[in-house]
Design a protein around this motif. Sequence first.
Motif, short mmCIF file in Angstrom:
data_model
loop_
_atom_site.label_atom_id
_atom_site.label_comp_id
_atom_site.label_asym_id
_atom_site.label_seq_id
_atom_site.Cartn_x
_atom_site.Cartn_y
_atom_site.Cartn_z
N ALA A 128 35.38 56.98 38.48
CA ALA A 128 35.34 56.26 37.21
C ALA A 128 36.61 55.44 37.00
O ALA A 128 36.55 54.27 36.58
N LEU A 129 37.75 56.02 37.29
CA LEU A 129 39.02 55.31 37.09
C LEU A 129 39.09 54.07 37.96
O LEU A 129 39.47 52.98 37.50
N THR A 130 38.74 54.21 39.22
CA THR A 130 38.83 53.08 40.15
C THR A 130 37.94 51.93 39.70
O THR A 130 38.36 50.76 39.71
N GLY A 131 36.72 52.24 39.30
CA GLY A 131 35.82 51.19 38.85
C GLY A 131 36.35 50.45 37.64
O GLY A 131 36.19 49.22 37.54
N GLN A 132 37.00 51.16 36.73
CA GLN A 132 37.49 50.53 35.52
C GLN A 132 38.80 49.76 35.73
O GLN A 132 39.13 48.89 34.92
N LEU A 133 39.52 50.06 36.80
CA LEU A 133 40.74 49.31 37.11
C LEU A 133 40.50 48.20 38.13
O LEU A 133 41.42 47.43 38.44
N LEU A 134 39.27 48.10 38.66
CA LEU A 134 38.99 47.14 39.72
C LEU A 134 39.37 45.70 39.36
O LEU A 134 39.96 45.00 40.20
N PRO A 135 39.07 45.19 38.15
CA PRO A 135 39.44 43.81 37.86
C PRO A 135 40.94 43.54 38.00
O PRO A 135 41.33 42.47 38.49
N ALA A 136 41.78 44.49 37.61
CA ALA A 136 43.23 44.30 37.72
C ALA A 136 43.67 44.36 39.17
O ALA A 136 44.63 43.67 39.57
N LEU A 137 43.00 45.15 39.99
CA LEU A 137 43.31 45.20 41.41
C LEU A 137 42.91 43.90 42.10
O LEU A 137 43.66 43.35 42.92
N VAL A 138 41.76 43.35 41.74
CA VAL A 138 41.32 42.07 42.30
C VAL A 138 42.29 40.97 41.90
O VAL A 138 42.67 40.12 42.73
N ALA A 139 42.74 40.98 40.66
CA ALA A 139 43.69 39.95 40.19
C ALA A 139 44.99 40.00 40.97
O ALA A 139 45.54 38.96 41.35
N ALA A 140 45.48 41.21 41.26
CA ALA A 140 46.72 41.34 42.03
C ALA A 140 46.51 40.90 43.47
O ALA A 140 47.35 40.19 44.06
N GLY A 141 45.39 41.29 44.08
CA GLY A 141 45.11 40.94 45.46
C GLY A 141 44.92 39.45 45.66
O GLY A 141 45.11 38.94 46.78
N ARG A 143 46.79 37.18 44.54
CA ARG A 143 48.08 36.49 44.60
C ARG A 143 48.57 36.31 46.02
O ARG A 143 49.04 35.24 46.39
N SER A 144 48.54 37.37 46.81
CA SER A 144 49.09 37.28 48.17
C SER A 144 48.40 38.29 49.07
O SER A 144 47.30 38.05 49.56
N GLU A 145 49.04 39.45 49.27
CA GLU A 145 48.45 40.49 50.09
C GLU A 145 47.34 41.21 49.31
O GLU A 145 47.41 41.32 48.09
N PRO A 146 46.32 41.70 50.01
CA PRO A 146 45.27 42.44 49.29
C PRO A 146 45.85 43.65 48.56
O PRO A 146 46.78 44.30 49.04
N ALA A 147 45.30 43.93 47.39
CA ALA A 147 45.65 45.17 46.70
C ALA A 147 45.06 46.33 47.48
O ALA A 147 44.16 46.16 48.31
N LEU A 202 36.15 40.59 48.28
CA LEU A 202 37.22 40.81 47.31
C LEU A 202 38.53 41.18 48.01
O LEU A 202 38.52 41.90 49.02
N PRO A 203 39.66 40.73 47.46
CA PRO A 203 40.96 40.94 48.12
C PRO A 203 41.57 42.31 47.82
O PRO A 203 42.71 42.43 47.35
N VAL A 204 40.80 43.35 48.09
CA VAL A 204 41.23 44.73 47.84
C VAL A 204 40.76 45.56 49.03
O VAL A 204 39.64 45.39 49.51
N GLU A 205 41.63 46.46 49.50
CA GLU A 205 41.30 47.36 50.60
C GLU A 205 41.30 48.80 50.11
O GLU A 205 42.14 49.18 49.30
N SER A 206 40.36 49.58 50.63
CA SER A 206 40.29 51.00 50.31
C SER A 206 40.70 51.80 51.54
O SER A 206 40.10 51.65 52.61
N VAL A 207 41.71 52.64 51.38
CA VAL A 207 42.29 53.42 52.48
C VAL A 207 42.29 54.89 52.08
O VAL A 207 42.56 55.22 50.92
#
Length: 318
Positions: A128-141, A143-147, A202-207
């Motif tokens: 639930a937390l990850t889904g609700q923070l996803l827009p902010a992670l995409v916004a950061a990613g 800019r340069s390196e993927p979030a 999307l410019p976000v990676e899941s590790v």
Amino acid sequence: MADWTADDVPRVDDDVIVVTGANSGLGLAATELFAARGATVVMACRSTDRGQQAADEVRETTDDGELDVRECDLADLDTVAAFAEGVRETYPEIDVLCNNAGVMAIPRSETTDGFETQLGVNHMGHFALTGQLLPALVAAGSRSEPARIVTQSSGAHEMGEMDFDDLHWEESYSKWEAYGRSKLANLLFAYELDRRLDDHGLPVESVACHPGYAATNLQLRTGAESGFPFAETVMGLANRVLGQSAQQGALPMLYAAVGEAHGGAYVGPDGFAEMRGYPEIQESSSASYDEADARRLWERSVADTGVDYEFETAVTPA
């Protein structure tokens, strides 16, 4: 390759990093190092009192970075939603989310939302937390390196089995098998999330990562809540004999967050039985790569939490 140590953690000035369970153990060790490298660390803690005490400890070791303690009880989806909303308002861009908090091998109980607590805290709350923070992670990613989204699992995932007919252990319960299931769920989620992020460009990676055997309060709480005489003493002895420090145990999470790990990777310690050592890319169990189970868990998690990821609308700004 040379051992990757705390000295290899780069400067992360201007980065915003969210860490769940940041007031103790692996979360606190990671928070301290992130702050020392210049990050703003949002400390997501069930108890803000303990969180503030931990933040004061970190401030004694470094005057770099910023610490922001906020309440986030992963066993209560209303507080998760309130936390996510407040963080998005303050930080429109989040560079790293560390899904670190967890409970281990406790007697059966249920979260506020009726989930078996280990699955509820370790997986559902973080889903639930990850889904609700996803827009902010995409916004950061963008800019340069993927979030990056880092999900903390455990070697115990290897004893986990998914049973979607009794996902929350209402018919039977084994505390260690329930822990294993929750840690397997962490990996199924992390890998499925990376596939979906990639599918949507999307410019976000899941590790994913695991700490090996790190001597933290998690084991001591497990012993104290076991109901067996001397269990806490036994856990304490195991920590001293087998465990590595929280600082060492946090290295896989740090590497997954800011090292050379990329989407879909699994990071753990390179030593004996993967219990201690320095971070390396590893393989998790075959069950953790079951894409059918991953899709089924995803659909169940959406239904149970009410959080549906908005991949289509969380697009990179033009």
